[in-house]
Motif scaffolding. Structure first.
Motif, PDB file in Angstrom:
ATOM      1  N   GLN A 162       0.569  -1.067   0.019  1.00  0.00           N
ATOM      2  CA  GLN A 162      -0.061  -0.072  -0.119  1.00  0.00           C
ATOM      3  C   GLN A 162       0.879   1.327   0.009  1.00  0.00           C
ATOM      4  O   GLN A 162       0.601   2.114  -0.590  1.00  0.00           O
ATOM      5  CB  GLN A 162      -0.859  -0.004   1.226  1.00  0.00           C
ATOM      6  CG  GLN A 162      -1.934   1.010   1.350  1.00  0.00           C
ATOM      7  CD  GLN A 162      -2.737   1.181   2.562  1.00  0.00           C
ATOM      8  OE1 GLN A 162      -2.659   0.439   3.364  1.00  0.00           O
ATOM      9  NE2 GLN A 162      -3.705   2.045   2.447  1.00  0.00           N
ATOM     10  N   LEU A 163       2.010   1.184   0.695  1.00  0.00           N
ATOM     11  CA  LEU A 163       2.753   2.607   0.748  1.00  0.00           C
ATOM     12  C   LEU A 163       3.668   2.654  -0.592  1.00  0.00           C
ATOM     13  O   LEU A 163       3.402   3.956  -1.154  1.00  0.00           O
ATOM     14  CB  LEU A 163       3.948   1.956   1.743  1.00  0.00           C
ATOM     15  CG  LEU A 163       5.107   3.223   1.932  1.00  0.00           C
ATOM     16  CD1 LEU A 163       4.092   4.446   2.457  1.00  0.00           C
ATOM     17  CD2 LEU A 163       6.017   2.790   2.887  1.00  0.00           C
ATOM     18  N   GLU A 164       3.797   1.711  -1.498  1.00  0.00           N
ATOM     19  CA  GLU A 164       4.570   2.023  -2.478  1.00  0.00           C
ATOM     20  C   GLU A 164       3.462   2.651  -3.818  1.00  0.00           C
ATOM     21  O   GLU A 164       3.479   3.351  -4.403  1.00  0.00           O
ATOM     22  CB  GLU A 164       5.035   0.563  -3.437  1.00  0.00           C
ATOM     23  CG  GLU A 164       6.204   0.257  -2.645  1.00  0.00           C
ATOM     24  CD  GLU A 164       6.131  -0.272  -1.329  1.00  0.00           C
ATOM     25  OE1 GLU A 164       4.899  -0.391  -0.830  1.00  0.00           O
ATOM     26  OE2 GLU A 164       7.174  -0.626  -0.583  1.00  0.00           O
ATOM     27  N   GLU A 165       2.340   1.809  -3.360  1.00  0.00           N
ATOM     28  CA  GLU A 165       0.954   2.399  -4.511  1.00  0.00           C
ATOM     29  C   GLU A 165       0.558   3.834  -4.083  1.00  0.00           C
ATOM     30  O   GLU A 165       0.589   4.559  -4.977  1.00  0.00           O
ATOM     31  CB  GLU A 165      -0.151   1.351  -4.101  1.00  0.00           C
ATOM     32  CG  GLU A 165       0.043   0.031  -4.866  1.00  0.00           C
ATOM     33  CD  GLU A 165      -1.048  -0.847  -4.238  1.00  0.00           C
ATOM     34  OE1 GLU A 165      -1.993  -0.432  -3.636  1.00  0.00           O
ATOM     35  OE2 GLU A 165      -0.994  -1.989  -4.786  1.00  0.00           O
ATOM     36  N   ALA A 166       0.777   4.247  -3.020  1.00  0.00           N
ATOM     37  CA  ALA A 166       0.137   5.615  -2.774  1.00  0.00           C
ATOM     38  C   ALA A 166       1.415   6.454  -3.178  1.00  0.00           C
ATOM     39  O   ALA A 166       1.216   7.527  -3.433  1.00  0.00           O
ATOM     40  CB  ALA A 166       0.204   5.774  -1.119  1.00  0.00           C
ATOM     41  N   GLN A 167       2.634   6.101  -2.846  1.00  0.00           N
ATOM     42  CA  GLN A 167       3.649   7.147  -3.497  1.00  0.00           C
ATOM     43  C   GLN A 167       3.694   7.233  -5.028  1.00  0.00           C
ATOM     44  O   GLN A 167       3.822   8.328  -5.454  1.00  0.00           O
ATOM     45  CB  GLN A 167       4.939   6.689  -3.203  1.00  0.00           C
ATOM     46  CG  GLN A 167       5.533   6.477  -1.549  1.00  0.00           C
ATOM     47  CD  GLN A 167       6.858   5.809  -1.109  1.00  0.00           C
ATOM     48  OE1 GLN A 167       7.448   5.346  -2.146  1.00  0.00           O
ATOM     49  NE2 GLN A 167       7.050   5.918   0.004  1.00  0.00           N
ATOM     50  N   SER A 168       3.357   6.133  -5.569  1.00  0.00           N
ATOM     51  CA  SER A 168       3.390   6.225  -7.154  1.00  0.00           C
ATOM     52  C   SER A 168       1.975   7.160  -7.718  1.00  0.00           C
ATOM     53  O   SER A 168       2.076   7.928  -8.452  1.00  0.00           O
ATOM     54  CB  SER A 168       3.043   4.875  -7.713  1.00  0.00           C
ATOM     55  OG  SER A 168       1.861   4.195  -7.307  1.00  0.00           O
ATOM     56  N   GLN A 169       0.710   6.964  -6.893  1.00  0.00           N
ATOM     57  CA  GLN A 169      -0.200   7.745  -7.113  1.00  0.00           C
ATOM     58  C   GLN A 169       0.054   9.174  -6.720  1.00  0.00           C
ATOM     59  O   GLN A 169      -0.414  10.129  -7.536  1.00  0.00           O
ATOM     60  CB  GLN A 169      -1.419   7.482  -6.457  1.00  0.00           C
ATOM     61  CG  GLN A 169      -2.112   6.006  -6.562  1.00  0.00           C
ATOM     62  CD  GLN A 169      -3.071   5.649  -5.780  1.00  0.00           C
ATOM     63  OE1 GLN A 169      -3.527   6.367  -4.969  1.00  0.00           O
ATOM     64  NE2 GLN A 169      -3.755   4.292  -5.926  1.00  0.00           N
ATOM     65  N   LEU A 170       0.878   9.507  -5.660  1.00  0.00           N
ATOM     66  CA  LEU A 170       1.106  10.953  -5.287  1.00  0.00           C
ATOM     67  C   LEU A 170       2.105  11.541  -6.466  1.00  0.00           C
ATOM     68  O   LEU A 170       1.986  12.619  -7.080  1.00  0.00           O
ATOM     69  CB  LEU A 170       1.970  10.824  -4.025  1.00  0.00           C
ATOM     70  CG  LEU A 170       2.276  12.464  -3.587  1.00  0.00           C
ATOM     71  CD1 LEU A 170       1.027  13.231  -3.423  1.00  0.00           C
ATOM     72  CD2 LEU A 170       3.149  12.119  -2.206  1.00  0.00           C
TER      73      LEU A 170
END
Length: 330
Positions: free
Chosen positions: A283-291
């Motif tokens: 979830q952390l990597e997905e949130a960073q990519s979305q940001l």
């Protein structure tokens, strides 16, 4: 020759005598000079002392006159201030008297009617007497009600205690605790035990402080007609006429004091998933990519707006933006 020697001897004697007289005269002169000096110093001292005393007397006279003048001026100012204050106090008192007379006259004539106020006060006093009489009657009624409630509570407590102590009733073989052979008349509790019939409690309840004191508590066992007259026997075994109230909602007891069904339901109940199980590991990597994607889109949109807003102006070299023209002029 003899005459010459005689003259020389006389000359020597004359010189000696002259020297002696001169030295004596010098001593006398010095003594007289010292005496004159002493006399002059004493005279001058007396003269200076007399002059200083004269100056002191004149200074005292000047100070006395000045102090008297300043004191009289200050006293005159004090007298003027006191007279002014007295006059203002007199004027104020007179003004207060005039205002008091005028206000009294105005109020009596235009605001309040004396006879109407007198009638109002008389009616008010009569009403106060009536209200006081009613309050006294109400107080007596409340006292009687409280006395009746107290008597009812006492009778109820006695009946409840008689139900609890029914095993102490006297029999033909063995007299009871309250039936002493030394008493001419049986005890009141003995009579109550004879008239009240023993009844088993309908349900068990924990013994609280009120039950220990002999008073029926909120969870005490109910008996038939316990609130009625204690001298009437009863035959019913249940309090069916009383409405059964719902139990008071309280905090659930923990551990061994809970119901077995609740404990078993809690054991077999499937717990909810925690936050750690509901979320994925990435979830952390997905949130960073979305940001990063969101920031890239915002930057691209801002650049597009700047290109659309750029001001193109006409110059001898053609249409160029305003910033390029400004650089060419520099």
């Amino acid at each position: 020759m003899a005459d010459l020697l005689k003259l020389e001897s006389e000359l020597e004697e004359f010189k000696k005598e002259n020297f002696n007289r001169n030295s004596q005269a010098e001593e006398n002169r010095q003594r007289e000079c010292q005496a004159a000096t002493c006399i002059q110093s004493w005279f001058r001292a007396c003269k200076v002392r007399a002059y200083l005393s004269y100056l002191h007397k004149k200074a005292i006279i000047i100070q006395k006159i000045w102090r008297g003048f300043t004191a009289r001026a200050r006293f005159r100012q004090m007298v003027k201030a006191a007279y002014f204050i007295m006059k203002m106090n007199f004027y104020e008192e007179m003004a207060v008297r005039i205002q008091r007379r005028w206000r009294g006259f105005f109020v009596r004539k235009y605001i309040h009617n004396f006879y109407a106020r007198k009638r109002y006060l008389e009616g008010l006093s009569r009403k106060n007497e009536l209200v006081r009489r009613d309050l006294d009657e109400f107080e007596e009624l409340q006292k009687k009600e409280r006395e009746c409630l107290r008597m009812v509570k006492e009778q109820t407590a006695k009946v409840y205690q008689a139900h609890r102590l029914h095993h102490l009733l006297s029999t033909k073989q063995c007299p009871g605790v309250f039936n002493s052979p030394f008493r001419t008349v049986p005890h009141e509790m003995e009579l109550l035990l004879r008239q009240v019939k023993y009844q088993a409690p309908t349900r068990l309840a924990p013994r609280d402080r009120t039950c220990l004191l002999g008073m029926p508590g909120p969870t005490a066992p109910s008996f038939a007609q316990s609130s009625g007259s204690p001298w009437i026997k009863t035959t019913r075994t249940s309090c069916s006429s009383r409405p059964i109230l719902p139990p008071i909602a309280s905090k659930k007891q923990q551990d061994l004091f809970r119901e077995p069904g609740e404990v078993w339901e809690q054991r077999v109940h499937c717990p909810d998933l925690t936050l750690r199980l509901q979320t994925s590991y990435t979830q952390l990597e997905e949130a960073q990519s979305q940001l990063r994607q969101h920031e890239f889109r915002n930057r691209k949109y801002a650049l597009r707006q700047e290109l659309q807003i750029a001001d193109y102006t006409l110059t001898p070299r053609g249409a160029v933006p305003d910033g390029v023209r400004h650089l060419q002029q520099l």
